[in-house]
Structure formats: structure tokens, C-alpha cells
Write an enzyme that holds these catalytic residues in place. Structure first.
Site, mmCIF file in Angstrom:
data_model
loop_
_atom_site.group_PDB
_atom_site.id
_atom_site.type_symbol
_atom_site.label_atom_id
_atom_site.label_comp_id
_atom_site.label_asym_id
_atom_site.label_seq_id
_atom_site.Cartn_x
_atom_site.Cartn_y
_atom_site.Cartn_z
ATOM 1 N N SER A 165 0.810 -1.218 0.000
ATOM 2 C CA SER A 165 0.000 0.000 0.000
ATOM 3 C C SER A 165 0.842 1.265 0.000
ATOM 4 O O SER A 165 0.373 2.328 -0.424
ATOM 5 C CB SER A 165 -0.945 0.000 1.203
ATOM 6 O OG SER A 165 -0.215 -0.128 2.412
ATOM 7 N N ASP A 219 -3.187 5.857 12.289
ATOM 8 C CA ASP A 219 -2.405 5.177 11.261
ATOM 9 C C ASP A 219 -1.075 5.913 11.095
ATOM 10 O O ASP A 219 -1.017 7.008 10.519
ATOM 11 C CB ASP A 219 -3.175 5.180 9.933
ATOM 12 C CG ASP A 219 -2.442 4.457 8.810
ATOM 13 O OD1 ASP A 219 -1.245 4.160 8.967
ATOM 14 O OD2 ASP A 219 -3.074 4.211 7.762
ATOM 15 N N HIS A 261 0.850 5.026 6.768
ATOM 16 C CA HIS A 261 0.606 5.672 5.490
ATOM 17 C C HIS A 261 0.777 7.195 5.598
ATOM 18 O O HIS A 261 0.845 7.744 6.698
ATOM 19 C CB HIS A 261 -0.793 5.314 4.993
ATOM 20 C CG HIS A 261 -0.979 3.836 4.808
ATOM 21 N ND1 HIS A 261 -1.597 3.028 5.755
ATOM 22 C CD2 HIS A 261 -0.612 3.012 3.790
ATOM 23 C CE1 HIS A 261 -1.595 1.775 5.329
ATOM 24 N NE2 HIS A 261 -1.003 1.738 4.145
#
Length: 472
Positions: A194, A448, A451
Site C-alpha cells: 500500500s 495510522d 501511510h
């Protein structure tokens, strides 16, 4: 008693002397020459003897060499040259790997230019002008909702307004039209997890600004989300693509949408499983790191997935994370050798992306993480606990060793990203599941810190990619 000299003898001797005397009188030049030779031999005799001796030695040595050559030419038994000294096979005297010597595809700079600048060594500088961000979040419809921080309520935007300043040079300005022209009729492919998808989305946003007509571009994603393709129709259907392969090798986490696997495992020698979809790409940007770091050891499957289910104790083994990672990295390089024309194509590898999970790494209060962090780390020597140097060493050893024949451009974004604890998506993203009341009461528990928001840090990764593509 001696016999008396006869008168005849006396008269003959007198006659001889008389004859010599007469000849000398008639040959004065001959007499002068005799006197000259007598004097010369008296004065220079020893020197002449030494000189003649030296000439004899030289002639003798020449004769010896010629004789040897003559025997050799006639099949003689001349002694062979001494053999080269043996090299011990202790690992310290191994021959250096053959390095790539060709000119890199897409490069614009001259091979004879001065020594290149290390664009990965530098500092972050505040961009108070209109340079950054390079695009606006709301103007790019291709950003995954996992990365749209402003749309999900992030109150600040300062993280978007930084530019990377190398110590000894300046990065070339990102020129979307130039890159699209270079990619005319070609494929640029991002392969990985990702984080690779985030870099892909950033590149698409950077390029789509040069294609204002929505009808001149398209965006497609496969139903299983494994492959995504952005097409620039105006540029000979040039494509920028993303392919989900978090380990590069075949694994039990290959489902791009559902991959919450705790016991991750890859199949040895399976680079071709995904690699068949990469063939024909003109620029490939690989990334793989975070999914490997589940502990000190990693599971490797020797055989098929049926073998893993039927006889796991035989088919599945554990190796160190570094060994497993090195295996995948070497397989990736071998795929490049077998499938890419290195005179016309380019291969990149994006280094590990840090996660700011432990605030004590940068002197913060223990128990916190990237949540609510809006300032970067200013210590140039900072290296967090989230960066495994041992994995970086594996990459370096391979690229300096048996992988030196592959002209891979290593995008070393790790150190520059270490400083950016302010740039993560944190809680400002689409959540996979609705946070519980307990989580909402303590947001850092679901922040998070893996990312990155877009626009943001990964745009700089692509500025570096652009720089190394054209000015390697």
C-alpha cells in the site's frame, strides 16, 4: 768458443737494414701509422680490453635468449612462466561482481558531467511560495480515501508545504509534460504494497495536472484491486500502473482487499507468479519492506500451498527475516535480468518507509505515536526504532555483490522520511471499521502511523524519482 761471424752474414744483415731504411724513406705514412698504433695501445689498452669484454657479454646474453627462442619455436623444452598466485577461497578475495557499464535509458545528463550530487542527503525547507503542494487534494480524484486527510477532517495543512533541499545541489522542478512525453506509448509500473500504491497515486496526481481534459485520461481498477491503470491518451496511451504484490513473491497476503493475515508466508522461487503481469513495462518501481517485519523470523514455503496444508512440518520452514528478505530481493533482480532490456528500460527500488509508532524515539512522552504531531523531527542524525538497519544492509550487500550487474536505481527515501512524523494520515482517513467509543476517547490507539497524506511526503519521493530518471 763461438764460431766467428762470417763476413757473408754481416754483409747480408747490413743489406737487410739498408733495405728497411730505404723502404721507410720511401713510405713515411706507414711509419707514422705504426707509431700511432703503438702509442694508442700503450695509453688505452686497458679501456679497450674492458670495452671488448662487455661487448662479448652482451653478445653472449643475446645468443642465450635467441637460443631459447629458437628451441621454443622448434618445439623445445623451455621452462613455462611461473603460475599466478592462488587466491584463497575464504570470501575475502572473491572476484568483484561485474558492474553495469551501459548508459541508462531516459537519462538526459552527459556521462562526462561532474560527480553526481547525493539528492537523498539534505534537509526540509519551508516553501512559503506557490511551489508546494504540487497539486491540491480536491483536484485529484485518483487518491485512495485511505490517504485523503483534508477530506477526512485534518485541521492543519502545514505538512503539505515543505520541499526537500539536498545539501549540494537543487532538485530539478517536476515537469509533468516532459515525463509524459518520455513515457509516450510506454508503461510505468509501481509494484509492491500500500505504500507503493500511495507513491503511484502521487505520481498520477502529479501527471494528471498536465492533462486538463478529463476525456484525454482514464483510470481503471480491477475488481480484486490488484491492478490499477491510469492512461494518458494524448501521449500514445502511456500508462502509469500499480500492481499489488506486498512481498513481490507469491504469498498468503496476495488479496489486495482482504489481507489481514497474522502468520505471513511466501513461497520460495515464485517471482514469476506475479512477474508475468510486469512484463513489457518500461519503468518499474518496486517496494517491499513493512510486511516482512513481523518479528525476527519469517515463514518460507517450499512447495505448493497444498503441501503447506497437507504436511506443514515438512513444507514450511522458518528463516531469519533478513535471509527471507534477501531471497526476495535477489529473485526480483533475477526477474529484471530475464525480462527487462536494460538498454531501454529502467528499474527503481524505493527503500523502507518509517512508521512513527513510538514517541519516545524522538523524545516524546512514552506511549504516544504520530497522532497529533504537526512538527517534524529536526535532528539530522535521527533514526527511529522502526527502521531495521539490518534489512538496509542486506540490500546494500546484494547491490554491491552479485546484484551489481543490474543498474537498479535505489530511491533512498528512508532518512528523509524519518523526520516527517507530521505527515502520516493518523486518524484522518477512511477507517476500515468504525472506531469504538474507547478508541474515540483515546485517538492514538487507532492512529495510522504507516501511510502518508496526499498531497505530502510521497510527492517528494516522486520528485526524487523524476530527478534520478532523467539525471541519474
Amino acid at each position: 768458443m763461438k764460431a766467428p761471424v762470417s763476413s757473408s752474414s754481416t754483409s747480408s744483415g747490413a743489406a737487410f737494414c739498408s733495405s728497411i731504411s730505404k723502404k721507410a724513406r720511401f713510405s713515411p705514412l706507414l711509419l707514422a701509422l705504426a707509431l700511432f698504433l703503438l702509442c694508442f695501445s700503450f695509453l688505452y689498452g686497458e679501456d679497450l680490453k674492458e670495452l671488448l669484454g662487455r661487448q662479448a657479454q652482451v653478445a653472449s646474453s643475446h645468443l642465450f635468449v635467441n637460443t631459447n627462442n629458437s628451441r621454443n619455436n622448434n618445439g623445445g623444452d623451455e621452462q613455462p612462466a611461473a603460475p599466478a598466485p592462488e587466491v584463497s577461497d575464504d570470501g575475502n578475495n572473491k572476484a568483484k561482481a561485474k558492474k553495469w557499464k551501459g548508459r541508462l535509458a531516459f537519462a538526459l545528463n552527459d556521462e562526462d558531467e561532474d560527480e553526481e550530487c547525493d539528492v537523498f542527503s539534505g534537509t526540509w525547507a519551508r516553501d512559503s511560495g506557490a511551489g508546494h503542494p504540487l497539486y491540491r487534494e480536491e483536484e485529484c480524484p485518483y487518491i485512495h480515501p485511505q490517504l485523503t486527510c483534508q477530506a477526512h477532517g485534518r485541521p492543519d495543512s502545514a505538512y503539505q508545504r515543505w520541499r526537500w533541499q539536498p545539501h549540494d545541489c537543487t532538485l530539478p522542478a517536476f515537469d509533468a509534460a516532459r515525463l509524459l512525453e518520455a513515457l509516450r506509448g510506454k508503461r510505468m509500473l509501481f509494484v509492491g504494497d500500500s505504500l507503493g500504491r500511495g507513491q503511484f497515486a502521487s505520481m498520477v496526481c502529479l501527471l494528471q495536472a498536465a492533462i486538463p481534459d478529463p476525456m484525454a485520461r482514464s483510470f481503471w481498477m480491477s475488481p480484486d484491486q490488484q491492478r490499477t491503470v491510469f492512461t494518458a491518451r494524448e501521449y500514445g496511451n502511456a500508462t502509469v500502473e500499480f500492481y499489488w504484490a506486498p512481498f513481490l513473491l507469491e504469498s498468503n497476503a496476495d488479496n489486495a482487499a482482504v489481507h489481514r493475515i497474522s502468520d505471513r508466508m511466501v513461497r520460495r522461487g515464485s517471482i514469476g507468479y506475479h512477474g508475468r503481469h510486469w512484463r513489457g513495462a518500461d519503468v518499474v518501481v518496486f517496494n517491499t519492506y513493512l510486511w516482512w517485519c513481523t518479528g525476527l523470523r519469517f515463514r518460507i514455503l517450499d512447495g505448493s500451498w497444498e503441501d503447506a496444508r497437507a504436511r506443514p512440518e515438512e513444507a514450511v520452514g522458518w528463516v531469519s527475516t533478513e535471509e527471507a528478505y534477501g531471497m526476495a530481493f535477489r529473485d526480483m533482480l533475477q526477474w529484471v535480468r530475464d525480462n527487462m532490456d536494460l538498454n531501454t528500460t529502467r528499474v527503481f527500488f524505493t527503500s523502507m518507509s518509517p512508521t512513527h509508532q513510538k514517541s519516545q524515539d524522538w523524545g516524546g512522552e512514552p506511549g504516544n505515536n504520530c497522532y497529533n504531531e504537526t512538527a517534524m523531527i529536526e535532528d539530522e542524525g535521527y533514526w527511529g526504532s522502526d527502521g531495521r538497519r539490518s534489512v538496509m544492509r542486506v540490500i546494500r550487500e546484494i547491490l554491491d555483490g552479485d546484484g551489481a550487474d543490474v543498474p537498479l536505481t535505489f530511491l533512498n527515501v528512508t532518512q528523509m522520511s524519518m523526520y516527517r512524523k507530521d505527515a502520516h494520515t493518523s486518524i484522518y482517513k477512511r477507517q476500515w471499521s468504525e472506531p469504538t467509543a474507547e478508541q474515540r476517547a483515546d485517538p492514538k490507539t487507532y492512529a495510522d502511523c504507516v501511510h502518508w497524506c496526499l498531497p505530502g511526503l510521497q510527492d517528494t519521493w516522486n520528485e526524487l524519482l523524476y530527478s534520478k530518471l532523467f539525471y541519474p
